[in-house]
Every structure is written in C-alpha cells, then in structure tokens.
Design an enzyme around this catalytic site. Structure first.
Site, PDB file in Angstrom:
ATOM      1  N   LYS A 178       0.845  -1.473  -0.069  1.00 19.87           N
ATOM      2  CA  LYS A 178      -0.054   0.016   0.167  1.00 19.87           C
ATOM      3  C   LYS A 178       0.910   1.476  -0.064  1.00 19.87           C
ATOM      4  O   LYS A 178       1.802   1.175   0.915  1.00 19.87           O
ATOM      5  CB  LYS A 178      -0.801   0.001   1.244  1.00 19.87           C
ATOM      6  CG  LYS A 178      -1.845   1.111   1.247  1.00 19.87           C
ATOM      7  CD  LYS A 178      -2.834   0.925   2.503  1.00 19.87           C
ATOM      8  CE  LYS A 178      -3.877   1.996   2.287  1.00 19.87           C
ATOM      9  NZ  LYS A 178      -4.949   1.702   3.097  1.00 19.87           N
ATOM     10  N   GLY A 179       0.767   2.024  -0.965  1.00 22.98           N
ATOM     11  CA  GLY A 179       1.434   3.334  -0.974  1.00 22.98           C
ATOM     12  C   GLY A 179       0.460   4.414  -0.752  1.00 22.98           C
ATOM     13  O   GLY A 179      -0.639   4.338  -0.193  1.00 22.98           O
ATOM     14  N   GLY A 180       1.058   5.644  -1.054  1.00 24.20           N
ATOM     15  CA  GLY A 180      -0.011   6.824  -0.750  1.00 24.20           C
ATOM     16  C   GLY A 180      -0.939   6.946  -1.631  1.00 24.20           C
ATOM     17  O   GLY A 180      -1.809   7.812  -1.321  1.00 24.20           O
ATOM     18  N   HIS A 181      -0.863   6.376  -2.661  1.00 18.90           N
ATOM     19  CA  HIS A 181      -1.751   6.454  -3.753  1.00 18.90           C
ATOM     20  C   HIS A 181      -2.508   5.201  -4.284  1.00 18.90           C
ATOM     21  O   HIS A 181      -3.266   5.228  -5.266  1.00 18.90           O
ATOM     22  CB  HIS A 181      -1.198   7.275  -5.021  1.00 18.90           C
ATOM     23  CG  HIS A 181      -0.629   8.611  -4.367  1.00 18.90           C
ATOM     24  ND1 HIS A 181       0.668   8.668  -4.291  1.00 18.90           N
ATOM     25  CD2 HIS A 181      -1.118   9.709  -4.703  1.00 18.90           C
ATOM     26  CE1 HIS A 181       0.864   9.917  -3.776  1.00 18.90           C
ATOM     27  NE2 HIS A 181      -0.006  10.563  -3.825  1.00 18.90           N
ATOM     28  N   ALA A 182      -2.020   4.248  -3.908  1.00 22.16           N
ATOM     29  CA  ALA A 182      -2.746   2.754  -4.271  1.00 22.16           C
ATOM     30  C   ALA A 182      -2.431   1.657  -3.477  1.00 22.16           C
ATOM     31  O   ALA A 182      -1.685   1.663  -2.434  1.00 22.16           O
ATOM     32  CB  ALA A 182      -1.731   2.509  -5.791  1.00 22.16           C
ATOM     33  N   GLU A 183      -3.235   0.831  -3.768  1.00 25.63           N
ATOM     34  CA  GLU A 183      -3.455  -0.446  -2.982  1.00 25.63           C
ATOM     35  C   GLU A 183      -2.867  -1.272  -4.286  1.00 25.63           C
ATOM     36  O   GLU A 183      -3.397  -1.384  -5.221  1.00 25.63           O
ATOM     37  CB  GLU A 183      -4.704  -0.867  -2.274  1.00 25.63           C
ATOM     38  CG  GLU A 183      -5.040  -0.030  -1.086  1.00 25.63           C
ATOM     39  CD  GLU A 183      -6.405  -0.169  -0.662  1.00 25.63           C
ATOM     40  OE1 GLU A 183      -7.166  -1.199  -1.374  1.00 25.63           O
ATOM     41  OE2 GLU A 183      -6.825   0.229   0.393  1.00 25.63           O
ATOM     42  N   VAL A 184      -1.951  -2.393  -3.602  1.00 24.90           N
ATOM     43  CA  VAL A 184      -1.678  -3.195  -4.541  1.00 24.90           C
ATOM     44  C   VAL A 184      -2.059  -4.866  -4.165  1.00 24.90           C
ATOM     45  O   VAL A 184      -1.624  -5.068  -3.038  1.00 24.90           O
ATOM     46  CB  VAL A 184      -0.174  -3.422  -4.927  1.00 24.90           C
ATOM     47  CG1 VAL A 184       0.434  -4.245  -5.790  1.00 24.90           C
ATOM     48  CG2 VAL A 184       0.455  -1.762  -5.267  1.00 24.90           C
ATOM     49  N   LYS A 198      -2.510  -2.728  -9.366  1.00 23.63           N
ATOM     50  CA  LYS A 198      -2.302  -1.515  -8.496  1.00 23.63           C
ATOM     51  C   LYS A 198      -3.624  -0.713  -8.631  1.00 23.63           C
ATOM     52  O   LYS A 198      -3.937  -0.158  -9.718  1.00 23.63           O
ATOM     53  CB  LYS A 198      -1.144  -0.679  -9.063  1.00 23.63           C
ATOM     54  CG  LYS A 198      -0.737   0.369  -8.648  1.00 23.63           C
ATOM     55  CD  LYS A 198       0.526   0.926  -8.685  1.00 23.63           C
ATOM     56  CE  LYS A 198       0.824   2.456  -8.314  1.00 23.63           C
ATOM     57  NZ  LYS A 198       1.936   2.839  -8.633  1.00 23.63           N
ATOM     58  N   ASP A 295      11.614   9.725  -9.568  1.00 23.80           N
ATOM     59  CA  ASP A 295      11.224   9.199  -8.113  1.00 23.80           C
ATOM     60  C   ASP A 295      12.011   7.714  -7.983  1.00 23.80           C
ATOM     61  O   ASP A 295      11.471   6.859  -7.491  1.00 23.80           O
ATOM     62  CB  ASP A 295       9.920   9.078  -8.083  1.00 23.80           C
ATOM     63  CG  ASP A 295       9.318   9.160  -6.452  1.00 23.80           C
ATOM     64  OD1 ASP A 295      10.296   9.667  -5.822  1.00 23.80           O
ATOM     65  OD2 ASP A 295       8.172   9.011  -6.399  1.00 23.80           O
TER      66      ASP A 295
HETATM   67  N1  LIG Z   1       4.365  -5.710  -9.336  1.00 24.32           N
HETATM   68  C1  LIG Z   1       4.492  -5.712  -7.942  1.00 24.32           C
HETATM   69  N2  LIG Z   1       4.668  -6.954  -7.484  1.00 24.32           N
HETATM   70  C2  LIG Z   1       4.955  -7.193  -6.170  1.00 24.32           C
HETATM   71  N3  LIG Z   1       4.744  -6.029  -5.146  1.00 24.32           N
HETATM   72  C3  LIG Z   1       4.346  -4.776  -5.757  1.00 24.32           C
HETATM   73  C4  LIG Z   1       4.167  -4.688  -7.154  1.00 24.32           C
HETATM   74  N4  LIG Z   1       3.741  -3.285  -7.386  1.00 24.32           N
HETATM   75  C5  LIG Z   1       3.951  -2.720  -6.232  1.00 24.32           C
HETATM   76  N5  LIG Z   1       4.192  -3.679  -5.046  1.00 24.32           N
HETATM   77  C6  LIG Z   1       4.311  -3.446  -3.816  1.00 24.32           C
HETATM   78  O1  LIG Z   1       3.241  -2.621  -3.306  1.00 24.32           O
HETATM   79  C7  LIG Z   1       4.087  -1.541  -2.777  1.00 24.32           C
HETATM   80  C8  LIG Z   1       3.182  -0.268  -2.736  1.00 24.32           C
HETATM   81  O2  LIG Z   1       2.800   0.081  -4.240  1.00 24.32           O
HETATM   82  P1  LIG Z   1       3.171   1.394  -5.039  1.00 24.32           P
HETATM   83  O3  LIG Z   1       4.461   1.773  -4.383  1.00 24.32           O
HETATM   84  O4  LIG Z   1       2.987   1.270  -6.316  1.00 24.32           O
HETATM   85  O5  LIG Z   1       1.973   2.118  -4.311  1.00 24.32           O
HETATM   86  P2  LIG Z   1       2.000   3.995  -4.409  1.00 24.32           P
HETATM   87  O6  LIG Z   1       0.910   4.278  -3.988  1.00 24.32           O
HETATM   88  O7  LIG Z   1       2.213   4.338  -5.969  1.00 24.32           O
HETATM   89  O8  LIG Z   1       3.217   4.396  -3.798  1.00 24.32           O
HETATM   90  P3  LIG Z   1       3.457   5.969  -3.248  1.00 24.32           P
HETATM   91  O9  LIG Z   1       3.146   6.221  -1.996  1.00 24.32           O
HETATM   92  O10 LIG Z   1       5.088   5.951  -3.554  1.00 24.32           O
HETATM   93  O11 LIG Z   1       2.754   6.655  -4.375  1.00 24.32           O
HETATM   94  C9  LIG Z   1       5.031  -1.501  -3.461  1.00 24.32           C
HETATM   95  O12 LIG Z   1       6.363  -0.776  -2.357  1.00 24.32           O
HETATM   96  C10 LIG Z   1       5.635  -2.827  -3.273  1.00 24.32           C
HETATM   97  O13 LIG Z   1       6.174  -3.376  -2.192  1.00 24.32           O
END
Ligand SMILES: Nc1ncnc2c1ncn2[C@@H]1O[C@H](COP(=O)(O)OP(=O)(O)OP(=O)(O)O)[C@@H](O)[C@H]1O
Length: 397
Positions: A178-184, A198, A295
C-alpha cells in the site's frame, strides 16, 4: 534549450512547438477516426487514450498523484512496460451515458492543457505517427526500438470482473502493498499467471485529475520495455483505475533492505545495483522516448524471482524531447532524501536528477541505512560526507 514547465523560453520556439503539437493532435485525431478537434465527444476509452496520448502533459503533474508534501514524508510505490497501437485497445468497458459524459469532459480538459504543455508521452498513439517521430529524431534505431515496432502489444484492457476473480474480490488478505496513492493486490489469472493489481486510491483528488494522472502514467509505461523495468500487463478503467503488472515475488528493494532481518547477500546487492543502472540507462538513452523517472528510490525498485531490479512507478516520470537540455517544473515533487539539489531548489529536471537519486540508492544498498534516518532525521548523503570529519580514521580507511 532551457524550458520551463509548459513554456519554452523563446516566443518563436513556443509557437513552433505548439504548432507541431497541434499538428500531431490532428494526425492522431485522424488516425483514431475522430471527427473534429473542436468537438470531440468520444465516449470510448480508446478515443480518450488516444487523444491524451499525444496531447497531454506532465503538468498533469501539477495535479499529479504525488504532491510535494506527501512525497516528502515517506516512501513506497511501483509501475511498468510495453507498447501497443491504439487500435488494439478494446472499448467495451465504458458504455453508460454518464460515463460518456465524464470521458467527454476529460477529453476537453486534456485538450485544453495539451497545447500549452508538453509533458506526457504521446502514448497509445498512432503507430505510424510514433514511427515517424522516431525516424525524424533517431534515424538509426537501436534493437530495443526495432522490437518496439515489431512487437505485438502484450498488454490489454481487463474487465473489473476479471480482476475481482483474480483477487477474490480484492480480498484484503491478497493486499501485498500500500502506498500513498494505491493499494496493490496479488492475483491469479485463469491461466495460472500471477499478477499484481495496482488500484489507484487518490481519494483526495477530483475524478478528472485522477484519470488524467492515470493516463499520463500509462502513457509513459506503455513505452517502456526492458528487463530492469516493471512490466505492464494491462489496465482497467472499469469501476476504478487499475494497472495490471507482472508480479515481482520479492517485493520491493526497500522491503529487502529494511523490512526483514535477513541480510541481503552482497552478490544480490551488486546485481540489483547493476540492474538499476541498466534500467536507468535504458530510460535515458535507449527507450523510444527519453524518460526521466524523477522518483528513483528503494521502494520503487521491485525484485523479480531472480533478483533482477525492476524500476517501477512512473507516476512522476517525464519525457524530454531530444533537443531540450532540461526542463523546469513546478511544483517540485519527489521523495525527500533522494532529490538532487538543483531539482529541489530550482525544479530542474534532466537525467542527472535520476543519477543523483541512484547515488543515494547505492549508499543505501551498501550501508543498509535509509536515505533519511527516521530517528535522527539525518540524510545519508550528509552522513557520508560527515564521516571523515567526525572520525578521520574511518574516512581514510
Ligand atoms: N508488481 C508488483 N509486485 C509485487 N509487489 C508490488 C508490485 N507493485 C507494487 N508492489 C508493492 O506494493 C507497494 C506499494 O505499491 P506502490 O508503491 O506502487 O504504491 P503507490 O501508492 O504508488 O506508492 P507511493 O506512496 O509512492 O505513491 C510497493 O512498495 C511494493 O512493495
């Protein structure tokens, strides 16, 4: 030529670029079978994607998913690969009239921005046009560029039902990040392939902004095709915005370096460092478009089964025309601790800011310290510079 966000330095240049850009829009419009640039009302994602493709701009990043403030605070994210002529994008997903209205509004908004600003890659753009542009700029194509033209699109438009089935209705147990903008989410397709989905979650943004950011990122990752970049399998604009990515079994480099007690072997660290360097070199020099990631950080490096580093998360990426020495952006977005001084202070964007971030990343890989130490709030760069001053013996050894 120095360029400020959305505006070229000289008036003449501005006019010329605008005219060229306008011509590109018309070419794309024809290519997509759209009627008139002033009255676009396509309800299909195909039309939207096509127009955005060539028209949009990174100034979408003015509204981009990464706000200066939030990005400064912490880490984490991802993204990916491949190419396709627009004609291969199915348009079955959006059919309701309200949806159609949304797309129409979005097209209009993106069109307005597009003439003035010039940031996002003309992506799902016409195959012919892209080829023409590349020929103009790069008479001799590298092997990767050739494969760009030869390859059939490897990604596709997923339905929500497919994604829901793959993830057991986005079961929280399948959330792998989970990042600031997405759940994966981790998912499995009917053919057994494991994928990462994502799901864009920027709820603090307006729908239009979110879609625009999504298309911008998609536009960039659609041009990327390299072992050391995350791979895009598809997308979905059905009940939310989703990127479908190849699953990286070892997660992110940040997790491997800081999230486990297990020590990462030196040979793996070395392989990862080389992989990131290769990936960056590809983005800067060999990709069909010159891409600045903006980034680079440990949580944006994913690790394949064989520990190949995969640069991910192109949400802040910008493409630069060949003849621009740099680009000046505002607002300044990125992650504290990784930002080059000229970028942090003046908003200057070119390849060097990725190289600076890569340097920080190398220090993290070597020392196991974070770019910014949370307890002391000291940056690793300052720490490295201060070592010889604090302890001269350590510095000379
Ligand atoms: N293709 C993938 N395979 C496995 N794990 C993944 C994959 N993509 C993302 N992740 C996991 O999910 C986490 C969060 O995803 P991601 O960083 O894309 O979210 P975000 O919301 O874009 O982050 P930010 O807060 O930087 O905007 C990653 O740090 C990673 O641990």
């Amino acid at each position: 030529m120095a360029v400020e966000e959305g505006k070229l330095v000289t008036e003449t240049e501005t006019n010329r670029e605008s005219k060229e850009h306008q011509e590109e829009i018309e070419l794309h419009r024809n290519d997509l079978g759209l009627e008139d640039s002033s009255s676009s009302s396509s309800s299909s994602p195909r039309g939207v994607l096509g127009i955005t493709a060539m028209a949009s701009d990174t100034d979408n990043n003015n509204s981009s998913s990464y706000s200066s403030c939030s990005s400064f605070s912490s880490d984490d994210k991802s993204s990916s690969t491949s190419t396709s002529p627009v004609s291969n994008i199915p348009n079955k997903n959006v059919s309701s009239s309200s949806h159609s209205l949304q797309w129409t509004k979005m097209i209009e908004s993106i069109k307005k921005k597009s003439i003035r600003r010039f940031t996002v890659i003309p992506f799902l753009a016409s195959y012919q046009l892209t080829r023409k542009n590349l020929r103009r700029k790069q008479p001799i194509l590298s092997p990767s560029e050739n494969s760009f033209f030869m390859a059939k699109p490897s990604w596709r438009n997923f339905t929500y039902e497919e994604l829901a089935a793959a993830t057991e209705d986005f079961n929280p147990e399948n959330m792998i990040g989970k990042g600031g903008h997405a759940e994966v989410y981790k998912g499995v397709l009917p053919d057994g392939e494991t994928i990462a989905i994502k799901k864009v979650m920027s709820h603090n943004k307006k729908e239009e902004e979110r879609v625009s950011d999504f298309l911008s990122e998609l536009g960039i990752i659609a041009h990327v095709n390299h072992t050391n970049a995350a791979k895009l399998l598809g997308f979905s604009i059905d009940r939310g915005l989703h990127f479908v990515l190849e699953y990286s079994p070892h997660g992110s480099l940040a997790t491997m370096l800081f999230g486990t007690k297990k020590c990462l072997e030196w040979k793996i660290r070395y392989k990862v460092a080389l992989g990131i360097a290769d990936g960056l070199s590809y983005l800067h020099n060999d990709c069909p478009r010159r891409i600045i990631h903006r980034d680079i950080k440990a949580s944006n490096i994913l690790l394949s089964r064989d520990y190949d580093a995969q640069i991910s998360d192109f949400g802040l990426a910008k493409w630069l025309p060949e003849n621009w020495s740099h680009h000046v952006v505002s607002p300044i977005e990125g992650t504290f601790g990784y930002m080059a001084p000229e970028y942090f202070i003046h908003g200057i964007v070119d390849e060097k800011i990725d190289v600076f971030a890569f340097g920080v990343l190398l220090l993290e890989i070597i020392t196991g310290r974070r770019a910014v130490d949370t307890a002391s709030r000291q940056s690793i760069v300052a720490w490295v510079i201060l070592i010889p001053l604090i302890n001269p013996d350590q510095g000379s050894s």
